[in-house]
Motif scaffolding. Structure first.
Motif, mmCIF file in Angstrom:
data_model
loop_
_atom_site.group_PDB
_atom_site.id
_atom_site.type_symbol
_atom_site.label_atom_id
_atom_site.label_comp_id
_atom_site.label_asym_id
_atom_site.label_seq_id
_atom_site.Cartn_x
_atom_site.Cartn_y
_atom_site.Cartn_z
ATOM 1 N N LYS A 89 52.975 31.215 22.639
ATOM 2 C CA LYS A 89 52.896 29.809 21.957
ATOM 3 C C LYS A 89 52.963 28.859 22.965
ATOM 4 O O LYS A 89 53.978 28.498 23.730
ATOM 5 C CB LYS A 89 54.437 30.033 21.163
ATOM 6 C CG LYS A 89 54.491 30.797 20.134
ATOM 7 C CD LYS A 89 55.576 30.690 19.188
ATOM 8 C CE LYS A 89 55.944 31.830 18.438
ATOM 9 N NZ LYS A 89 57.246 31.950 17.490
ATOM 10 N N LEU A 91 51.337 24.866 23.902
ATOM 11 C CA LEU A 91 51.089 23.418 23.512
ATOM 12 C C LEU A 91 50.365 22.671 24.332
ATOM 13 O O LEU A 91 50.391 22.835 25.622
ATOM 14 C CB LEU A 91 52.315 22.707 23.027
ATOM 15 C CG LEU A 91 53.156 23.368 21.924
ATOM 16 C CD1 LEU A 91 54.595 22.426 21.804
ATOM 17 C CD2 LEU A 91 52.442 23.296 20.631
ATOM 18 N N THR A 100 48.707 21.292 18.664
ATOM 19 C CA THR A 100 48.778 22.862 18.787
ATOM 20 C C THR A 100 47.433 23.473 18.743
ATOM 21 O O THR A 100 46.584 22.926 18.401
ATOM 22 C CB THR A 100 49.524 23.091 17.436
ATOM 23 O OG1 THR A 100 48.620 22.549 16.254
ATOM 24 C CG2 THR A 100 50.917 22.416 17.315
#
Length: 421
Positions: A89, A91, A100
């Motif tokens: 994950k 960013l 995102t």
């Protein structure tokens, strides 16, 4: 019906103008005119990552000139990023925004618009840890094409930007009036940015230079290698800025008049025009005109109108301006006929196309007045073109529906008269 058509026209133009402003990537922008070519190969990037495989590139044919929040034309290009670790994950932080990522089978991806003159660093985060960076660099154009974009807002002031000959430069202007009403002087805000030079304090562009006279501004700058040089910025500014501007015109017109079945058919006649404008600010003014033609019969048409800029489209080069006011008419049939005067209320609009077809400082304009009265018929339409001196095609007709009719059309040349206040 004519008034309804006018209202519909204004609403269509307003919607069209609103569509010229849209939001892409980071906030509202307006697409501008691409007046100098940008070679995307002059802009490169470096990826620094010890943990992830990252592919990044500028997309071909994605360069776009936009007006930023400083009203400065600058180029941007779409930059695509692929990070090959789809189970993480991640960013991206860029220009104060968090982005995102979209998940694909083998990688995470996104694309963003990068301002080419002020690109900043792209930071990639895994939770709160900065795990990668993408930095941007530029070089002087390899093809030596035109590199200076002097915005149309600067052209009338003959702005000259010297000292950087081989780097991309964009310059925009905004004129203000300063001082006591009736004795106002110019204040020109010049906003500029360039690819490889910064001011010696290291501040990020864009930069502003304020000029209040035609004297030069000398700006010390430095490149990424520490080389220093001076930029010289000059403009041709008037000592005074006047709010009232006038012009007069003359030319051959065809003139026709009628009273109670008697007609003097179309024949050549001399005409005289007077134009004036009192400017409240850059978008609103009070305008007045007078058009007269005489050949045995006499016809004089005077108007006083409040004008305001309703919409701007095509990078502020086309303006749509409603005209709200009143007109007075004087008509005499024959050399000794009875003089008739009338007060009428046609409303209208005009458009203004600045720098048409690449002709700097020229204006192509036109407009018309429409009436919504059952008591009379009135039409007035014109097309105007020029720079200082202008040419005008004009048609005016009036019918009081009680036996008096007149019409005139032709071409005239307009000349600046006096400016004051």
């Amino acid at each position: 019906m004519k008034l309804l058509a006018l209202i519909i026209f204004f609403n269509v133009i307003n919607c069209f103008a609103a569509q010229d402003r849209f939001s892409l990537s980071f906030g509202p922008v307006r697409v501008g005119e691409s007046r100098i070519p940008i070679n995307i190969e002059d802009f490169s990037h470096i990826v620094k990552s010890s943990k992830y495989k990252i592919q990044a590139k500028f997309e071909k044919n994605s360069v776009q000139w936009i007006r930023n929040e400083h009203n400065l034309l600058t180029p941007r290009a779409r930059f695509s990023i692929k990070i090959f670790h789809p189970d993480k994950k991640l960013l991206i932080q860029y220009l104060g925004r968090t982005i995102t990522l979209q998940k694909s089978e083998h990688y995470l991806k996104t694309d963003i618009y990068v301002p080419l003159f002020t690109p900043s660093t792209i930071n990639i985060f895994e939770q709160s840890k900065n795990v990668a960076q993408i930095t941007f660099h530029s070089r002087p154009p390899i093809d030596k094409t035109e590199t200076k974009l002097i915005d149309y807002s600067c052209i009338r002031y003959k702005l000259n930007f010297e000292g950087i000959e081989n780097d991309y430069v964009s310059v925009g202007c905004h004129m203000e009036r300063i001082g006591k009403l009736g004795k106002e002087t110019p204040r020109l805000e010049v906003t500029w940015t360039t690819t490889n030079y910064k001011t010696v304090d290291g501040a990020e562009p864009p930069y502003m230079t304020v000029l209040t006279s035609s004297e030069p501004s000398i700006i010390p700058v430095i490149d990424p290698h520490g080389n220093k040089k001076d930029i010289t910025l000059t403009a041709n500014l008037p000592k005074r800025i006047h709010r009232v501007n006038t012009a007069w015109g003359f030319g051959p017109y065809l003139f026709r008049s009628q009273r109670l079945g008697q007609t003097r058919d179309y024949d050549w006649a001399p005409s005289a025009m007077f134009y004036g404008k009192f400017e409240f600010d850059n978008t609103t003014s009070l305008r007045f005109f007078d058009a007269a033609v005489l050949r045995d019969s006499l016809f004089n048409n005077f108007g006083l109108y409040f004008a305001y800029e309703l919409a701007e489209v095509f990078d502020k080069r086309i303006s749509i301006i409603p005209l709200l006011g009143i007109q007075g008419l004087t008509f005499r049939y024959g050399p000794k006929g009875e003089v008739k005067t009338d007060l009428i209320y046609p409303q209208g609009f005009e458009f203004s196309f600045r720098h048409p077809f690449g002709l700097k400082n020229y204006v192509l304009g036109g407009g018309m007045f429409l009436d919504a009265s059952s008591v009379y018929d009135y039409s007035n339409a014109w097309i105007r073109f020029g720079k200082g001196i202008f040419w005008e095609l004009n048609y005016i007709s009036w019918d009081d529906k009680a036996g008096d009719k007149t019409a005139m059309y032709g071409i005239s040349v307009g000349l600046p008269l006096v400016s004051f206040f």
